[in-house]
Design a protein around this motif. Structure first.
Motif, PDB file in Angstrom:
ATOM      1  N   MET A   1       8.987  -1.043  24.655  1.00 57.09           N
ATOM      2  CA  MET A   1       8.392  -1.005  23.344  1.00 57.09           C
ATOM      3  C   MET A   1       9.362  -1.607  22.332  1.00 57.09           C
ATOM      4  N   THR A   2       8.852  -2.361  21.414  1.00 58.39           N
ATOM      5  CA  THR A   2       9.687  -3.064  20.455  1.00 58.39           C
ATOM      6  C   THR A   2       9.691  -2.347  19.112  1.00 58.39           C
ATOM      7  N   ASN A   3      10.767  -2.524  18.360  1.00 51.73           N
ATOM      8  CA  ASN A   3      10.855  -1.954  17.025  1.00 51.73           C
ATOM      9  C   ASN A   3      10.443  -2.952  15.960  1.00 51.73           C
ATOM     10  N   ALA A   4      10.056  -4.142  16.383  1.00 52.38           N
ATOM     11  CA  ALA A   4       9.653  -5.169  15.435  1.00 52.38           C
ATOM     12  C   ALA A   4       8.375  -4.739  14.726  1.00 52.38           C
ATOM     13  N   LEU A   5       8.283  -5.071  13.451  1.00 58.42           N
ATOM     14  CA  LEU A   5       7.089  -4.761  12.678  1.00 58.42           C
ATOM     15  C   LEU A   5       6.131  -5.933  12.734  1.00 58.42           C
ATOM     16  N   ASP A   6       4.875  -5.640  12.977  1.00 56.37           N
ATOM     17  CA  ASP A   6       3.864  -6.686  12.952  1.00 56.37           C
ATOM     18  C   ASP A   6       3.438  -6.912  11.513  1.00 56.37           C
ATOM     19  N   THR A   7       3.242  -8.163  11.165  1.00 56.16           N
ATOM     20  CA  THR A   7       2.795  -8.531   9.834  1.00 56.16           C
ATOM     21  C   THR A   7       1.455  -9.228   9.962  1.00 56.16           C
ATOM     22  N   PHE A   8       0.528  -8.838   9.102  1.00 55.34           N
ATOM     23  CA  PHE A   8      -0.770  -9.497   9.104  1.00 55.34           C
ATOM     24  C   PHE A   8      -1.395  -9.377   7.721  1.00 55.34           C
ATOM     25  N   VAL A   9      -2.364 -10.214   7.464  1.00 55.86           N
ATOM     26  CA  VAL A   9      -3.065 -10.207   6.188  1.00 55.86           C
ATOM     27  C   VAL A   9      -4.252  -9.267   6.309  1.00 55.86           C
ATOM     28  N   LEU A  10      -4.404  -8.418   5.323  1.00 52.67           N
ATOM     29  CA  LEU A  10      -5.526  -7.491   5.296  1.00 52.67           C
ATOM     30  C   LEU A  10      -6.346  -7.793   4.052  1.00 52.67           C
ATOM     31  N   ARG A  11      -7.593  -8.152   4.257  1.00 51.51           N
ATOM     32  CA  ARG A  11      -8.475  -8.436   3.130  1.00 51.51           C
ATOM     33  C   ARG A  11      -9.219  -7.159   2.761  1.00 51.51           C
ATOM     34  N   LEU A  12      -9.073  -6.751   1.495  1.00 49.78           N
ATOM     35  CA  LEU A  12      -9.723  -5.538   1.014  1.00 49.78           C
ATOM     36  C   LEU A  12     -10.644  -5.865  -0.150  1.00 49.78           C
ATOM     37  N   PRO A  13     -11.772  -5.172  -0.220  1.00 47.85           N
ATOM     38  CA  PRO A  13     -12.581  -5.317  -1.431  1.00 47.85           C
ATOM     39  C   PRO A  13     -11.750  -4.892  -2.639  1.00 47.85           C
ATOM     40  N   GLU A  14     -11.985  -5.515  -3.756  1.00 48.50           N
ATOM     41  CA  GLU A  14     -11.160  -5.280  -4.939  1.00 48.50           C
ATOM     42  C   GLU A  14     -11.136  -3.809  -5.343  1.00 48.50           C
ATOM     43  N   ASP A  15     -12.279  -3.125  -5.298  1.00 44.67           N
ATOM     44  CA  ASP A  15     -12.308  -1.723  -5.717  1.00 44.67           C
ATOM     45  C   ASP A  15     -11.508  -0.834  -4.766  1.00 44.67           C
ATOM     46  N   LEU A  16     -11.554  -1.122  -3.464  1.00 46.87           N
ATOM     47  CA  LEU A  16     -10.774  -0.360  -2.497  1.00 46.87           C
ATOM     48  C   LEU A  16      -9.283  -0.598  -2.704  1.00 46.87           C
ATOM     49  N   HIS A  17      -8.930  -1.845  -2.957  1.00 52.42           N
ATOM     50  CA  HIS A  17      -7.529  -2.188  -3.222  1.00 52.42           C
ATOM     51  C   HIS A  17      -7.015  -1.427  -4.435  1.00 52.42           C
ATOM     52  N   LEU A  18      -7.812  -1.363  -5.481  1.00 49.15           N
ATOM     53  CA  LEU A  18      -7.416  -0.654  -6.689  1.00 49.15           C
ATOM     54  C   LEU A  18      -7.255   0.844  -6.427  1.00 49.15           C
ATOM     55  N   ARG A  19      -8.179   1.436  -5.686  1.00 50.31           N
ATOM     56  CA  ARG A  19      -8.086   2.870  -5.364  1.00 50.31           C
ATOM     57  C   ARG A  19      -6.852   3.163  -4.523  1.00 50.31           C
ATOM     58  N   LEU A  20      -6.563   2.294  -3.548  1.00 52.80           N
ATOM     59  CA  LEU A  20      -5.373   2.487  -2.721  1.00 52.80           C
ATOM     60  C   LEU A  20      -4.097   2.340  -3.547  1.00 52.80           C
ATOM     61  N   ARG A  21      -4.084   1.370  -4.449  1.00 54.32           N
ATOM     62  CA  ARG A  21      -2.902   1.167  -5.299  1.00 54.32           C
ATOM     63  C   ARG A  21      -2.674   2.389  -6.178  1.00 54.32           C
ATOM     64  N   ARG A  22      -3.744   2.941  -6.756  1.00 54.02           N
ATOM     65  CA  ARG A  22      -3.609   4.148  -7.587  1.00 54.02           C
ATOM     66  C   ARG A  22      -3.107   5.329  -6.753  1.00 54.02           C
ATOM     67  N   ALA A  23      -3.655   5.471  -5.550  1.00 53.80           N
ATOM     68  CA  ALA A  23      -3.208   6.565  -4.674  1.00 53.80           C
ATOM     69  C   ALA A  23      -1.733   6.393  -4.325  1.00 53.80           C
ATOM     70  N   ALA A  24      -1.318   5.154  -4.061  1.00 56.19           N
ATOM     71  CA  ALA A  24       0.085   4.880  -3.740  1.00 56.19           C
ATOM     72  C   ALA A  24       0.984   5.260  -4.914  1.00 56.19           C
ATOM     73  N   GLU A  25       0.564   4.924  -6.115  1.00 55.50           N
ATOM     74  CA  GLU A  25       1.353   5.277  -7.297  1.00 55.50           C
ATOM     75  C   GLU A  25       1.445   6.791  -7.448  1.00 55.50           C
ATOM     76  N   MET A  26       0.318   7.491  -7.237  1.00 53.09           N
ATOM     77  CA  MET A  26       0.314   8.951  -7.363  1.00 53.09           C
ATOM     78  C   MET A  26       1.216   9.598  -6.316  1.00 53.09           C
ATOM     79  N   ASN A  27       1.271   8.992  -5.116  1.00 53.45           N
ATOM     80  CA  ASN A  27       2.094   9.522  -4.029  1.00 53.45           C
ATOM     81  C   ASN A  27       3.502   8.939  -4.025  1.00 53.45           C
ATOM     82  N   ARG A  28       3.797   8.128  -5.036  1.00 53.67           N
ATOM     83  CA  ARG A  28       5.119   7.510  -5.197  1.00 53.67           C
ATOM     84  C   ARG A  28       5.581   6.752  -3.957  1.00 53.67           C
ATOM     85  N   ARG A  29       4.678   5.898  -3.483  1.00 52.20           N
ATOM     86  CA  ARG A  29       5.053   5.037  -2.360  1.00 52.20           C
ATOM     87  C   ARG A  29       4.404   3.681  -2.541  1.00 52.20           C
ATOM     88  N   SER A  30       4.831   2.736  -1.730  1.00 48.53           N
ATOM     89  CA  SER A  30       4.288   1.390  -1.823  1.00 48.53           C
ATOM     90  C   SER A  30       2.852   1.372  -1.303  1.00 48.53           C
TER      91      SER A  30
END
Length: 80
Positions: A1-30
């Motif tokens: 098993m590798t410790n490398a992180l996989d990187t990929f593009v995730l397309r989110l609807p704008e409203d979902l992206h905004l809700r996730l960003r607000r939740a991240a801010e409330m939880n003090r994380r990225s």
């Protein structure tokens, strides 16, 4: 098993992206950490459905003990 992180593009609807960003801010994380935490929680709850009966009963017993402890704490607080 590798410790490398996989990187990929995730397309989110704008409203979902905004809700996730607000939740991240409330939880003090990225935003990334918020998405990872939510995915881990979802997958953990999915795997809980795959527990054997003995494990399920053990969890139920723990919940009952915690509920009884909570009741005792409430009763003690009310009598003070």
């Amino acid at each position: 098993m590798t410790n490398a992180l996989d990187t990929f593009v995730l397309r989110l609807p704008e409203d979902l992206h905004l809700r996730l960003r607000r939740a991240a801010e409330m939880n003090r994380r990225s935003l990334n950490s918020e998405i990872v935490a939510r995915m881990e929680r979802a997958l953990t709850s999915m795997s809980a459905g795959e527990l054997d009966d003995g494990s399920k009963f053990a969890l139920i017993r723990k919940v009952i003990v915690l509920e009884n402890t909570l009741e005792q704490i409430k009763m003690n607080a009310a009598s003070d």
